[in-house]
Design an enzyme around this catalytic site. Structure first.
Site, PDB file in Angstrom:
ATOM      1  CE  LYS A 200     -62.244  23.199 -45.911  1.00 56.11           C
ATOM      2  NZ  LYS A 200     -60.892  23.267 -45.500  1.00 56.11           N
ATOM      3  CB  CYS A 254     -58.790  18.773 -48.048  1.00 52.27           C
ATOM      4  SG  CYS A 254     -57.782  18.802 -46.566  1.00 52.27           S
TER       5      CYS A 254
HETATM    6  N1  SAJ Z   1     -53.503  19.298 -57.733  1.00 57.00           N
HETATM    7  C1  SAJ Z   1     -53.492  19.113 -59.098  1.00 57.00           C
HETATM    8  N2  SAJ Z   1     -53.492  20.211 -59.904  1.00 57.00           N
HETATM    9  C2  SAJ Z   1     -53.486  21.475 -59.392  1.00 57.00           C
HETATM   10  C3  SAJ Z   1     -53.514  21.657 -58.001  1.00 57.00           C
HETATM   11  C4  SAJ Z   1     -53.523  20.553 -57.188  1.00 57.00           C
HETATM   12  O1  SAJ Z   1     -53.482  17.971 -59.611  1.00 57.00           O
HETATM   13  O2  SAJ Z   1     -53.458  22.419 -60.182  1.00 57.00           O
HETATM   14  C5  SAJ Z   1     -53.495  18.119 -56.837  1.00 57.00           C
HETATM   15  C6  SAJ Z   1     -52.305  18.108 -55.875  1.00 57.00           C
HETATM   16  O3  SAJ Z   1     -51.167  17.557 -56.469  1.00 57.00           O
HETATM   17  C7  SAJ Z   1     -52.855  17.268 -54.737  1.00 57.00           C
HETATM   18  C8  SAJ Z   1     -54.351  17.623 -54.708  1.00 57.00           C
HETATM   19  O4  SAJ Z   1     -54.626  18.212 -55.970  1.00 57.00           O
HETATM   20  O5  SAJ Z   1     -52.705  15.887 -55.005  1.00 57.00           O
HETATM   21  C9  SAJ Z   1     -54.754  18.569 -53.602  1.00 57.00           C
HETATM   22  O6  SAJ Z   1     -53.771  19.575 -53.400  1.00 57.00           O
HETATM   23  P1  SAJ Z   1     -54.129  21.107 -53.124  1.00 57.00           P
HETATM   24  O7  SAJ Z   1     -52.870  21.865 -52.982  1.00 57.00           O
HETATM   25  O8  SAJ Z   1     -55.081  21.586 -54.154  1.00 57.00           O
HETATM   26  O9  SAJ Z   1     -54.983  21.066 -51.782  1.00 57.00           O
HETATM   27  P2  SAJ Z   1     -54.753  20.538 -50.285  1.00 57.00           P
HETATM   28  O10 SAJ Z   1     -55.591  19.301 -50.121  1.00 57.00           O
HETATM   29  O11 SAJ Z   1     -53.323  20.440 -49.918  1.00 57.00           O
HETATM   30  O12 SAJ Z   1     -55.409  21.750 -49.448  1.00 57.00           O
HETATM   31  C10 SAJ Z   1     -56.763  22.152 -49.720  1.00 57.00           C
HETATM   32  C11 SAJ Z   1     -56.799  23.676 -49.819  1.00 57.00           C
HETATM   33  N3  SAJ Z   1     -58.089  24.120 -50.372  1.00 57.00           N
HETATM   34  C12 SAJ Z   1     -58.163  25.022 -51.378  1.00 57.00           C
HETATM   35  O13 SAJ Z   1     -57.180  25.520 -51.896  1.00 57.00           O
HETATM   36  C13 SAJ Z   1     -59.524  25.420 -51.816  1.00 57.00           C
HETATM   37  C14 SAJ Z   1     -56.579  24.297 -48.446  1.00 57.00           C
HETATM   38  O14 SAJ Z   1     -56.742  25.710 -48.502  1.00 57.00           O
HETATM   39  C15 SAJ Z   1     -57.572  23.717 -47.428  1.00 57.00           C
HETATM   40  O15 SAJ Z   1     -57.386  24.251 -46.134  1.00 57.00           O
HETATM   41  C16 SAJ Z   1     -57.306  22.209 -47.376  1.00 57.00           C
HETATM   42  O16 SAJ Z   1     -57.592  21.680 -48.677  1.00 57.00           O
HETATM   43  C17 SAJ Z   1     -58.232  21.615 -46.326  1.00 57.00           C
HETATM   44  O17 SAJ Z   1     -57.729  21.309 -45.235  1.00 57.00           O
HETATM   45  O18 SAJ Z   1     -59.449  21.532 -46.550  1.00 57.00           O
END
Ligand code: SAJ
Length: 411
Positions: A200, A254
């Site tokens: 995870k 996360c």
């Molecule tokens: N972000 C970027 N560029 C991207 C993608 C995201 O700058 O290309 C930023 C987003 O704007 C945000 C941050 O990253 O600020 C995180 O967003 P996210 O959509 O990547 O992730 P979370 O935190 O909403 O959810 C993640 C997910 N993990 C993965 O995709 C590996 C989710 O599946 C998990 O369940 C969650 O963390 C968790 O609870 O751990």
């Protein structure tokens, strides 16, 4: 009854189990018992929640009661400390295990869903239950099943994503798998508790490192006179390349925190993970730099930031890059307002907020902002200046605004 516990409780109740949802926050319990939700903007959650709460297959209360299966889904934030010394705060996990102990009976199954450093299921939950007099793996079965649902699409992902189940022994794993199979539709993989915990963390760390790469490429593209969003999209056409998108930083609860649980295992063996954290945490400062560059040529007194949420289409401000930028910019402006359609307190009338402002900064790529018409926005503002930190504003904006774009260099 948090971001994971509540939707999970609804799904389990929806699958025909009798569920008791426990939260030590009196206000949350009161809200849910009055049919109101504390989690907004999750497709399908409202409908299912209303149904199971009304039928009372889900009851919400402040204290646990006897049950066959206990699921712990509590926060595991980073304990404050300097960058190297950040560690997981496991006090909520420990407290939850201690709180359920008086209600446990022989044969019960305990499952930890919270994201934790490897070893936590055995060493924190297992030990707490042992102290209550149980033999773990014999009297009480214990497993971890880390949640992996994406906020914004949680109902779909909790249901259809793969599930990792790490039992502390074979029987614990088997019992947990049989239970998840009653409501999860994706494949279920069995492994050791430590492996599930580590896998995870690897997932979220992979994403953090990938975004750090995208952000570094964006800074280089600005210098090289290249549009990094376009170049990344083209590079991603290669069958073995998948670079994520640059932006104003990594928020949420996360991705911005979980890498520290791996770094904490051995800081000297994790320079890459630390560097990724450093790059992503520096992105709001880069936005400040872009602002200061703009301020050198224009009079900017009043600013609107679009987006208080940490990412698109959710109403969640935890570790929000937009709010970090707002905090930093405050001292440089006479007036600074933040707008977000999904968060109470920030959801003022957008066009009204734009009136007489000098600069709008797009910090969160909510679909809602697609509705914003650049001609109309420009007519309301004093200076037609825009900053796009997400590769979001289309070329039509350039007809009405001077647009500065993060990750986009001028050739
Ligand atoms: N972000 C970027 N560029 C991207 C993608 C995201 O700058 O290309 C930023 C987003 O704007 C945000 C941050 O990253 O600020 C995180 O967003 P996210 O959509 O990547 O992730 P979370 O935190 O909403 O959810 C993640 C997910 N993990 C993965 O995709 C590996 C989710 O599946 C998990 O369940 C969650 O963390 C968790 O609870 O751990």
């Amino acid at each position: 009854m948090g971001y994971i516990g509540f939707p999970t409780a609804c799904l389990i109740a929806g699958a025909g189990h009798e569920v008791v949802g426990v939260d030590n926050n009196e206000e949350t319990v009161h809200l849910l018992n009055n049919g109101e939700l504390h989690i907004k903007n999750e497709k399908g959650l409202y409908e299912l929640a209303r149904e199971v709460l009304q039928k009372e297959t889900l009851r919400v209360k402040e204290k646990p009661e006897k049950a066959d299966i206990f699921i712990i889904a509590v926060p595991t934030p980073c304990r404050e400390g300097d960058e190297i010394a950040k560690r997981a705060d496991l006090s909520y996990v420990k407290k939850a295990a201690e709180d359920i102990a008086p209600f446990l009976e022989k044969g019960n199954l305990v499952i930890l869903e919270s994201t934790v450093p490897p070893g936590t299921t055995e060493e924190v939950v297992g030990k707490a239950l042992e102290r209550a007099g149980f033999k773990i793996g014999e009297d009480i079965f214990l497993a971890c099943a880390p949640e992996r649902g994406l906020p914004g699409n949680i109902m779909e992902e909790l249901l259809y994503n793969d599930r990792l189940i790490g039992g502390i022994n074979e029987e614990s794993g088997r019992k947990a798998r049989n239970f998840y199979a009653t409501f999860v539709k994706g494949p279920i993989y069995l492994c050791s508790a430590r492996t599930a915990e580590m896998a995870k963390l690897m997932e979220n760390t992979y994403r953090d490192v990938n975004i750090a790469l995208a952000n570094e490429l964006a800074l280089l593209a600005e210098k090289a006179g290249v549009n990094s969003y376009e170049a990344i999209e083209l590079a991603n056409n290669h069958p073995r390349v998948n670079i994520l998108k640059p932006g104003p930083g990594v928020g949420g609860h996360c991705i911005a925190e979980d890498p520290w649980f791996l770094i904490g295992i051995s800081p000297k063996d994790s320079p890459l993970l630390q560097m990724a954290r450093k790059i992503n945490s520096a992105m709001p400062h880069h936005v400040l730099g872009l602002f200061q560059g703009l301020q050198a040529g224009f009079e900017i007194e009043r600013v609107v930031i679009l987006g208080a949420s940490y990412k698109a289409n959710v109403g969640d401000t935890r570790n929000s890059p937009g709010l970090k930028v707002a905090e930093m910019l405050q001292v440089f402006c006479r007036e600074l307002v933040v707008h977000d359609p999904y968060i109470e307190g920030y959801d003022g009338e957008l066009l009204e907020l734009l009136r007489d402002k000098d600069l709008l900064i797009l910090a969160t790529d909510h679909e809602y902002y697609r509705e914003l018409n650049p001609k109309q926005a420009g007519e309301l503002m004093r200076n037609r200046l825009a900053m796009d930190t997400r590769g979001f504003l289309g070329s039509e904006w350039d007809e009405h605004f001077k647009v500065i774009r993060l990750g986009v260099g001028q050739a």
